[in-house]
Design an enzyme around this catalytic site. Structure first.
Site, PDB file in Angstrom:
ATOM      1  N   HIS A   1       0.811  -1.218   0.000  1.00 49.84           N
ATOM      2  CA  HIS A   1       0.000   0.000   0.000  1.00 49.84           C
ATOM      3  C   HIS A   1       0.845   1.268   0.000  1.00 49.84           C
ATOM      4  O   HIS A   1       0.321   2.351  -0.258  1.00 49.84           O
ATOM      5  CB  HIS A   1      -0.990  -0.016   1.178  1.00 49.84           C
ATOM      6  CG  HIS A   1      -0.388   0.262   2.521  1.00 49.84           C
ATOM      7  ND1 HIS A   1      -0.084  -0.734   3.425  1.00 49.84           N
ATOM      8  CD2 HIS A   1      -0.037   1.421   3.128  1.00 49.84           C
ATOM      9  CE1 HIS A   1       0.412  -0.192   4.526  1.00 49.84           C
ATOM     10  NE2 HIS A   1       0.448   1.112   4.372  1.00 49.84           N
TER      11      HIS A   1
ATOM     12  N   LEU B   1      -3.743 -25.412   0.662  1.00 51.07           N
ATOM     13  CA  LEU B   1      -4.178 -26.750   1.064  1.00 51.07           C
ATOM     14  C   LEU B   1      -5.465 -27.144   0.368  1.00 51.07           C
ATOM     15  O   LEU B   1      -5.781 -28.330   0.244  1.00 51.07           O
ATOM     16  CB  LEU B   1      -4.407 -26.792   2.578  1.00 51.07           C
ATOM     17  CG  LEU B   1      -3.187 -26.847   3.485  1.00 51.07           C
ATOM     18  CD1 LEU B   1      -3.622 -26.630   4.930  1.00 51.07           C
ATOM     19  CD2 LEU B   1      -2.466 -28.170   3.330  1.00 51.07           C
ATOM     20  N   GLY B   2      -6.229 -26.142  -0.056  1.00 49.42           N
ATOM     21  CA  GLY B   2      -7.532 -26.441  -0.650  1.00 49.42           C
ATOM     22  C   GLY B   2      -8.591 -26.712   0.392  1.00 49.42           C
ATOM     23  O   GLY B   2      -9.486 -27.535   0.174  1.00 49.42           O
ATOM     24  N   VAL B   3      -8.496 -26.014   1.538  1.00 47.33           N
ATOM     25  CA  VAL B   3      -9.486 -26.189   2.605  1.00 47.33           C
ATOM     26  C   VAL B   3     -10.110 -24.849   2.963  1.00 47.33           C
ATOM     27  O   VAL B   3      -9.483 -23.797   2.829  1.00 47.33           O
ATOM     28  CB  VAL B   3      -8.868 -26.820   3.875  1.00 47.33           C
ATOM     29  CG1 VAL B   3      -8.419 -28.236   3.601  1.00 47.33           C
ATOM     30  CG2 VAL B   3      -7.709 -25.979   4.387  1.00 47.33           C
ATOM     31  N   LEU B   4     -11.351 -24.900   3.412  1.00 42.66           N
ATOM     32  CA  LEU B   4     -12.030 -23.721   3.941  1.00 42.66           C
ATOM     33  C   LEU B   4     -11.912 -23.798   5.455  1.00 42.66           C
ATOM     34  O   LEU B   4     -12.394 -24.767   6.071  1.00 42.66           O
ATOM     35  CB  LEU B   4     -13.494 -23.709   3.512  1.00 42.66           C
ATOM     36  CG  LEU B   4     -13.753 -23.801   1.998  1.00 42.66           C
ATOM     37  CD1 LEU B   4     -15.247 -23.830   1.712  1.00 42.66           C
ATOM     38  CD2 LEU B   4     -13.086 -22.635   1.277  1.00 42.66           C
ATOM     39  N   ILE B   5     -11.264 -22.811   6.054  1.00 41.60           N
ATOM     40  CA  ILE B   5     -10.936 -22.910   7.478  1.00 41.60           C
ATOM     41  C   ILE B   5     -11.512 -21.740   8.261  1.00 41.60           C
ATOM     42  O   ILE B   5     -11.788 -20.662   7.712  1.00 41.60           O
ATOM     43  CB  ILE B   5      -9.410 -22.971   7.702  1.00 41.60           C
ATOM     44  CG1 ILE B   5      -8.713 -21.748   7.065  1.00 41.60           C
ATOM     45  CG2 ILE B   5      -8.848 -24.272   7.171  1.00 41.60           C
ATOM     46  CD1 ILE B   5      -7.241 -21.639   7.389  1.00 41.60           C
TER      47      ILE B   5
ATOM     48  N   ASP C   1       0.273  -7.698   1.556  1.00 42.31           N
ATOM     49  CA  ASP C   1       0.634  -6.281   1.621  1.00 42.31           C
ATOM     50  C   ASP C   1       2.150  -6.093   1.659  1.00 42.31           C
ATOM     51  O   ASP C   1       2.670  -5.214   2.339  1.00 42.31           O
ATOM     52  CB  ASP C   1      -0.011  -5.600   2.830  1.00 42.31           C
ATOM     53  CG  ASP C   1      -0.023  -4.069   2.684  1.00 42.31           C
ATOM     54  OD1 ASP C   1       0.167  -3.579   1.548  1.00 42.31           O
ATOM     55  OD2 ASP C   1      -0.181  -3.383   3.699  1.00 42.31           O
TER      56      ASP C   1
ATOM     57  N   GLY D   1       3.416   6.714   7.954  1.00 40.89           N
ATOM     58  CA  GLY D   1       4.811   6.887   7.532  1.00 40.89           C
ATOM     59  C   GLY D   1       5.687   5.750   8.009  1.00 40.89           C
ATOM     60  O   GLY D   1       6.752   5.491   7.452  1.00 40.89           O
ATOM     61  N   ASN D   2       5.234   5.043   9.062  1.00 40.55           N
ATOM     62  CA  ASN D   2       5.962   3.865   9.552  1.00 40.55           C
ATOM     63  C   ASN D   2       5.741   2.641   8.675  1.00 40.55           C
ATOM     64  O   ASN D   2       6.487   1.667   8.753  1.00 40.55           O
ATOM     65  CB  ASN D   2       5.524   3.506  10.977  1.00 40.55           C
ATOM     66  CG  ASN D   2       6.360   4.176  12.048  1.00 40.55           C
ATOM     67  OD1 ASN D   2       5.859   5.019  12.780  1.00 40.55           O
ATOM     68  ND2 ASN D   2       7.630   3.815  12.134  1.00 40.55           N
ATOM     69  N   SER D   3       4.684   2.670   7.860  1.00 38.76           N
ATOM     70  CA  SER D   3       4.349   1.507   7.036  1.00 38.76           C
ATOM     71  C   SER D   3       5.542   1.073   6.199  1.00 38.76           C
ATOM     72  O   SER D   3       6.144   1.882   5.499  1.00 38.76           O
ATOM     73  CB  SER D   3       3.171   1.833   6.118  1.00 38.76           C
ATOM     74  OG  SER D   3       1.989   1.979   6.844  1.00 38.76           O
TER      75      SER D   3
END
Length: 503
Positions: free
Chosen positions: A138, A301-305, A168, A244-246
């Site tokens: 960002h 992994l192909g999982v919904l967690i 990010d 500004g720290n980002s």
């Protein structure tokens, strides 16, 4: 009238009594205090013999020396100025004054206002002596020009090597040599309560160092994005971090880089007690991928967690543990499902590293690449089971993904229609969108399950057909600048989508 001598005698008697009372009271209190002090000393000695006081043998916080770490870190942190040329907020088109557009002003003494460039600022961390710098996506997103200022005030133009919105994290480079760097630490060895330093350039104040402790690890579900592809597993600290720290450094007391400062918890935009950093275990791997491949090789992994405490009520009644990642379902071509993982399992460790939440699982898997194999430990109805899973990419394969790959640009996984699907749908060709990540298809509004039939007047029977069209456009081998897609959803509704690949 009462005689004076009687009055004087009365006063003397009262005075004598008062003095005696005062002396007696004082003696009593002194004796009482001595007894209390002796009793307190006895209790303290007994407590010391029976228990170890919290601060006994501990190093006082004021004795911790931050100077070496601070001196080392400030030289490896840079200031980044990001300039965006005058553009509209919709696709980079030139700004048009609505009054001029509708009323034709322009030659009669009216001058169209010239929009000014937008300038943003952030921080970055030098990770190699030849000028590679980690920062936040960002900080540099949408910028036309980047200028890096070193701690010794030298300035350099910078170019973007690659960026990853999901974490990010971005990687930029300046043309310089023999630059000071910050060595990588091990963010997984950080402990809650450990001292850390945040180094950056808040409010354009260069070389600013603040101190705090690690407040929590693997912090997720911050609500910063509704995009499920976003990876949130932050180091939470109370070190003061401001705009500004980002992109700046989070270092331990040894001066080792353990995180990239990314966000603050605030209702005003300024520091309000907590800040968050991407662990270097994630940021370092992303930066290495961007340097080596130009894009992140993200394993799934192909999982919904989700966290176990947020599991459906009926499922929650059967759970034996409440720490880990609850498996609520599977994606298409799930390697975890193929390995034997079942819905309702709770993943509690990856390669022996304990995971306490879904965000902690994300953090562990993000360290690996497609094709790597990991050992998952799960809790299934109270029983512990282990499974070896080969990780895949979002497209369901294990090959290295390149920026110029059509499927990477589109941000989707595809599957050719089976003979049975063709029969049910009444078609002889087409591919199904089986998954979506950040990419052009999602931006256009295409949803999972959409059947792509025709792209730029060409029939599509395999994902390779679509990929070839996209790559020809990206490499200038086609006069087309975008895609015109025709297809339908399983409910029979036909849809058309136009996608610009020129931006």
């Amino acid at each position: 009238m009462r005689p004076i001598w009687k009055n004087m005698l009365g006063v003397a008697v009262i005075a004598a009594v008062s003095v005696g009372a005062a002396v007696g009271t004082s003696a009593y209190l002194i004796n009482k205090n001595q007894q209390s002090a002796q009793l307190a000393a006895g209790v303290e000695n007994t407590f010391k013999q029976s228990y170890r006081l919290t601060n006994f043998g501990a190093v006082a916080a004021e004795n911790t020396d931050f100077t070496v770490a601070a001196e080392s870190a400030v030289h490896g942190v840079v200031h980044i100025k990001a300039t965006t040329n005058a553009q509209s907020s919709e696709g980079g088109r030139e700004y048009i004054d609505p009054f001029e557009y509708f009323f034709g002003f322009g030659g009669g003494g009216f001058q169209r206002p010239q929009p000014q460039p937008r300038v943003g600022a952030g921080s970055g961390v030098i990770i190699s002596t030849d000028g590679y710098i980690i920062t936040n996506n960002h900080v540099i997103d949408g910028a036309d020009e980047l200028e890096v200022t070193l701690n010794d005030n030298r300035k350099f133009p910078a170019m973007v090597i690659g960026a990853d919105p999901s974490t990010d994290i971005a990687l930029i480079k300046i043309e310089a040599k023999d630059l000071p760097t910050i060595p990588f630490g091990d963010s997984e060895k950080l402990k809650v309560g450990e001292w850390v330093l945040a180094v950056g350039n808040p409010f354009n104040l260069t070389s600013t160092v603040t101190a705090g402790i690690v407040s929590a690890k693997s912090r997720g579900n911050l609500g910063m994005s509704r995009d499920r592809s976003k990876i949130e597993s932050f180091i939470q600290t109370d070190a003061a971090v401001n705009p500004g720290n980002s992109g700046g450094a989070l270092v331990n007391t040894k001066g080792e880089l353990v995180g990239i400062n990314t966000a603050i918890y605030s209702e005003t935009g300024n520091f309000a007690g907590y800040s968050f950093a991407v662990p270097i275990s994630i940021a370092g791997k992303v930066a290495n991928d961007l340097k080596q491949y130009g894009t992140v090789q993200r394993a799934v992994l192909g999982v919904l967690i989700q966290d176990p405490q947020y599991a459906p009520e009926e499922a929650k009644k059967k759970l034996k543990v409440l720490e880990g990642a609850y498996v609520g379902g599977f994606a298409e071509r799930s390697s975890a499902k193929e390995a034997g993982i079942e819905e309702g399992d709770i993943i509690v460790s990856v390669n022996g590293v304990k995971v306490k939440s879904s965000s902690a699982l994300q953090e562990q898997i993000s360290k690996y690449r497609p094709g790597d194999k990991v050992e998952l430990t799960v809790n299934r109805n109270g029983d512990t089971k282990k499974f070896t899973v080969e990780l895949r990419n979002a497209q369901g394969g294990t090959k290295v993904v390149k920026p110029e790959d059509g499927t990477e640009v589109m941000g989707a996984a595809f599957k050719a229609l089976s003979d049975e699907q063709k029969r049910k749908l009444g078609v002889s060709y087409g591919i199904e969108v089986t998954g979506l990540t950040d990419g052009k298809l999602r931006e256009a509004g295409i949803k999972k399950g959409f059947i792509i039939m025709i792209v730029n007047n060409q029939r599509i029977s395999t994902s390779e057909d679509l990929e070839k069209i996209v790559e020809n456009i990206l490499h200038g081998r086609s006069d087309e600048q975008g895609l015109f897609i025709k297809g339908f959803y399983p409910n029979g509704r036909t849809k058309y989508y136009a996608i610009d690949l020129g931006e």
